[in-house]
Scaffold this motif. Structure first.
Motif, PDB file in Angstrom:
ATOM      1  N   CYS A   1     -13.072 -40.179 -33.266  1.00 32.61           N
ATOM      2  CA  CYS A   1     -14.105 -39.527 -32.446  1.00 32.61           C
ATOM      3  C   CYS A   1     -14.411 -38.171 -33.081  1.00 32.61           C
ATOM      4  CB  CYS A   1     -13.600 -39.356 -31.009  1.00 32.61           C
ATOM      5  SG  CYS A   1     -14.701 -38.342 -30.001  1.00 32.61           S
TER       6      CYS A   1
ATOM      7  N   TRP B   1     -15.256 -35.546 -31.863  1.00 31.81           N
ATOM      8  CA  TRP B   1     -14.799 -34.419 -31.058  1.00 31.81           C
ATOM      9  C   TRP B   1     -13.289 -34.428 -30.835  1.00 31.81           C
ATOM     10  CZ3 TRP B   1     -19.608 -36.556 -30.329  1.00 31.81           C
ATOM     11  CH2 TRP B   1     -20.674 -35.656 -30.446  1.00 31.81           C
ATOM     12  N   CYS B   2     -12.690 -35.652 -30.717  1.00 35.94           N
ATOM     13  CA  CYS B   2     -11.280 -35.722 -30.313  1.00 35.94           C
ATOM     14  C   CYS B   2     -10.351 -36.162 -31.439  1.00 35.94           C
ATOM     15  CB  CYS B   2     -11.110 -36.683 -29.144  1.00 35.94           C
ATOM     16  SG  CYS B   2     -12.280 -36.409 -27.830  1.00 35.94           S
TER      17      CYS B   2
ATOM     18  N   HIS C   1     -16.777 -42.856 -26.364  1.00 33.89           N
ATOM     19  CA  HIS C   1     -15.375 -42.500 -26.074  1.00 33.89           C
ATOM     20  C   HIS C   1     -15.187 -42.444 -24.559  1.00 33.89           C
ATOM     21  CE1 HIS C   1     -11.658 -39.910 -27.259  1.00 33.89           C
ATOM     22  NE2 HIS C   1     -11.355 -41.072 -26.721  1.00 33.89           N
TER      23      HIS C   1
ATOM     24  N   CYS D   1     -13.555 -38.110 -24.203  1.00 37.27           N
ATOM     25  CA  CYS D   1     -14.535 -37.053 -23.948  1.00 37.27           C
ATOM     26  C   CYS D   1     -15.839 -37.602 -23.375  1.00 37.27           C
ATOM     27  CB  CYS D   1     -14.802 -36.293 -25.236  1.00 37.27           C
ATOM     28  SG  CYS D   1     -15.572 -37.337 -26.500  1.00 37.27           S
TER      29      CYS D   1
END
Ligand SMILES: Cc1cc2nc3c(=O)[nH]c(=O)nc-3n(C[C@H](O)[C@H](O)[C@H](O)COP(=O)(O)OP(=O)(O)OC[C@H]3O[C@@H](n4cnc5c(N)ncnc54)[C@H](O)[C@@H]3O)c2cc1C
Ligand SMILES: [Zn+2]
Lengths: 417, 93
Positions: free
Chosen positions: B6, B8-9, B59, B63
């Protein structure tokens, strides 16, 4: 000449230590030119060749298979056969197939181990039960056998099924089609191959199609790893690889290829004498004649051609099966595999002509085409021979995605198999 | 199990995600102006390649953001991920 399989020939060959049997089909070198070339030696492709020869007298036919016949989804599926689909178009097509199944072992002189042990589709909540009622009523209006079974009766018939109201997936009842059941997948490929071969059809394995040759928008043959093979007409019947072949021919399909997984357990004594499916929790189970539990899952969500899927799907299906049948909680699974299924937006097949003249396609059977093998071959042979669809597959054209006449079986008849 | 990066994660297990199919399908600006073929192509026709594929993932148990992934549909190997609105790093496939 094909040796007939009979009690007399069994005894006669036993005297010769079974060394005198002729091969069930020849393995010829590819010819230069055929009237029809079928791409894909799965059950559907082989059935198409068989009915082309038998029903239409077209015998200058080759079936080209890149691996071995039946090595695709035909040999990987959980073999559930039923015809209790909701909408008329689908119901008629699958029921025609069911009628063919009922005489197929005799017709092919090959034991397909077709076993009409019945198929239950479970309902887990009130809306499931309303949908089941509606589907069974629709089936009966279409002359297809069906019955709504309540929870108490279901428990009587399948004592090992967990119908407790406290269970993880409460079971309120089921639809039941008594004529449904299972068949031996390999035998279906072999039986159709032997039948087609006996009419003179060439079955050519290890022959991968890598190009589709055209002149002025008209097909002239196929390029293969064994050279060019000329063809008057070409039938594409490659299940999960349909988009790839369509790409070679130069048109697009509304198809996504997904892994679909199945697994079998160690062999057990007879414990489950019917087929139980739950579309809500994506668990399908029956017991093979060898004794192993045959368990099917739902598709892996992502596009994939790898003939394998991901572990969470296996975990999910086994958790569902264990909740429905606590008695199986300590059964060990023996083997696990995946096939590549060709899903369409309306969960219905595409059978008919394509934008390329002389090229026909039969695909989009997704998670549920094994049951349709004979019917699919029958109508596709008709379409190829007559250059127009049989009344049973008219509604399943590729053009329906343009005209908007989708046949929304998704969810209505149970998602899968 | 796929391990999906991901944007972001970071790397997370497939079971945290849901799949969103082919990426970069743009809704036609003016659907009314299309003929049936063009509309069907937008709605239903898919590349579905046997090999590199640009696809969308969500996701959903993380998130909750959508993003794009370049993944090979035969080996299942993930080459990279990138944000919605971005083009794949090394051009089109
Ligand atoms: C795990 C699993 C469970 C299933 N369970 C059920 C069920 O219970 N009931 C049911 O009705 N259906 C079920 N299905 C679906 C069913 O198996 C398929 O719909 C059906 O078998 C499709 O048949 P086919 O003969 O067209 O495909 P296949 O048997 O896959 O045949 C296609 C053939 O084309 C060949 N091919 C591909 N590309 C080329 C090329 N370029 N050149 C030459 N040959 C090529 C492949 O090698 C393959 O042998 C299941 C499928 C799977 C994977
Ligand atoms: Zn995230």
């Amino acid at each position: 000449m094909m040796t007939k399989y009979s009690f007399f020939n069994l005894v006669r060959n036993a005297l010769g230590h079974h060394e005198g049997w002729a091969p069930a089909w020849r393995s010829p070198e590819p010819g230069k030119q055929y009237d029809v070339v079928i791409i894909g030696g799965g059950g559907h492709g082989l059935a198409t060749a068989y009915y082309l020869a038998k029903e239409h007298g077209i015998t200058n036919v080759a079936v080209l298979e890149k691996g071995w016949i039946g090595g695709g989804n035909t040999g990987r599926n959980t073999t559930i056969v039923r015809s209790n689909y909701l909408w008329d178009e689908a119901a008629h097509l699958y029921e025609a197939s069911m009628k063919l199944w009922e005489g197929l072992s005799q017709d092919l002189n090959f034991n397909l181990m077709f076993s009409q042990r019945g198929v239950y589709n479970l309902g887990h909540n009130l809306q499931d039960m309303r949908d089941i009622r509606r589907r069974v009523d629709a089936n009966r209006l279409n002359g297809i056998d069906g019955e709504v079974v309540d929870g108490i009766e279901l428990k009587r018939r399948i004592p090992i099924l967990n119908t407790s109201p406290n269970s993880r997936y409460p079971v309120l009842g089921a639809s039941f089609q008594a004529r449904g059941g299972t068949a031996r997948h390999d035998a279906v490929a072999w039986g159709f191959a032997r039948g087609a071969d006996s009419f003179g059809v060439d079955i050519i394995q290890q022959c991968e199609v890598i190009g589709i040759r055209q002149v002025n928008g008209c097909v002239t043959g196929v390029e293969t790893n064994r050279g060019f093979i000329g063809a008057g007409k070409v039938g594409i019947v490659v299940a999960g690889n349909s988009s790839v072949l369509a790409g070679l021919a130069g048109f697009r399909l509304p198809i996504s290829s997904h892994p679909l997984q199945a697994l079998v357990s160690e062999p057990l004594k007879p414990v489950l004498d019917t087929v139980v499916m739950s579309n809500a929790v994506h668990g399908y189970i029956s017991q093979s004649d060898k004794g192993d539990l045959v368990v099917g899952a739902g598709i892996d969500s992502f596009n994939g051609y790898g003939q394998r899927g991901s572990f969470p799907v296996i975990e999910g299906v086994l958790a569902a099966i264990k909740a429905l049948f606590p008695v199986f909680s300590r059964v060990r699974m023996n083997r696990q595999w995946g096939g590549i299924v060709d899903t369409t937006p309306d969960a219905c097949p595409i059978i008919g002509r394509t934008p390329v003249k002389g090229v026909y396609i039969n695909c989009g059977w997704g998670t549920g085409g094994f049951k349709a093998t004979p019917g699919s071959g029958y109508v596709f042979a008709h379409t190829l021979a007559q250059e127009r669809p049989h009344s049973l597959n008219e509604a399943f054209s590729l053009e329906r995605f343009t005209s908007g006449h989708l046949i929304d079986e998704h969810g209505a008849a149970g998602v899968a198999h | 199990m796929l391990e999906i990066p991901c944007p972001w994660c970071g790397l997370r297990c497939e079971s945290e995600f849901s799949y969103g199919g082919e990426a970069h399908i743009v809704r036609p600006e003016n659907p009314e102006a299309l003929n049936d073929e063009a509309w069907a192509d937008y709605l239903f026709m898919r590349k579905n390649p046997r090999g590199p594929h640009l696809e969308q993932w969500h996701h959903v148990y993380g998130c909750r953001r959508w993003f794009n992934v370049k993944r090979d549909t035969l080996s299942y190997r993930i080459e990279c991920s990138y944000r919605v609105g971005e083009q794949p790093p090394e051009g089109e496939i």
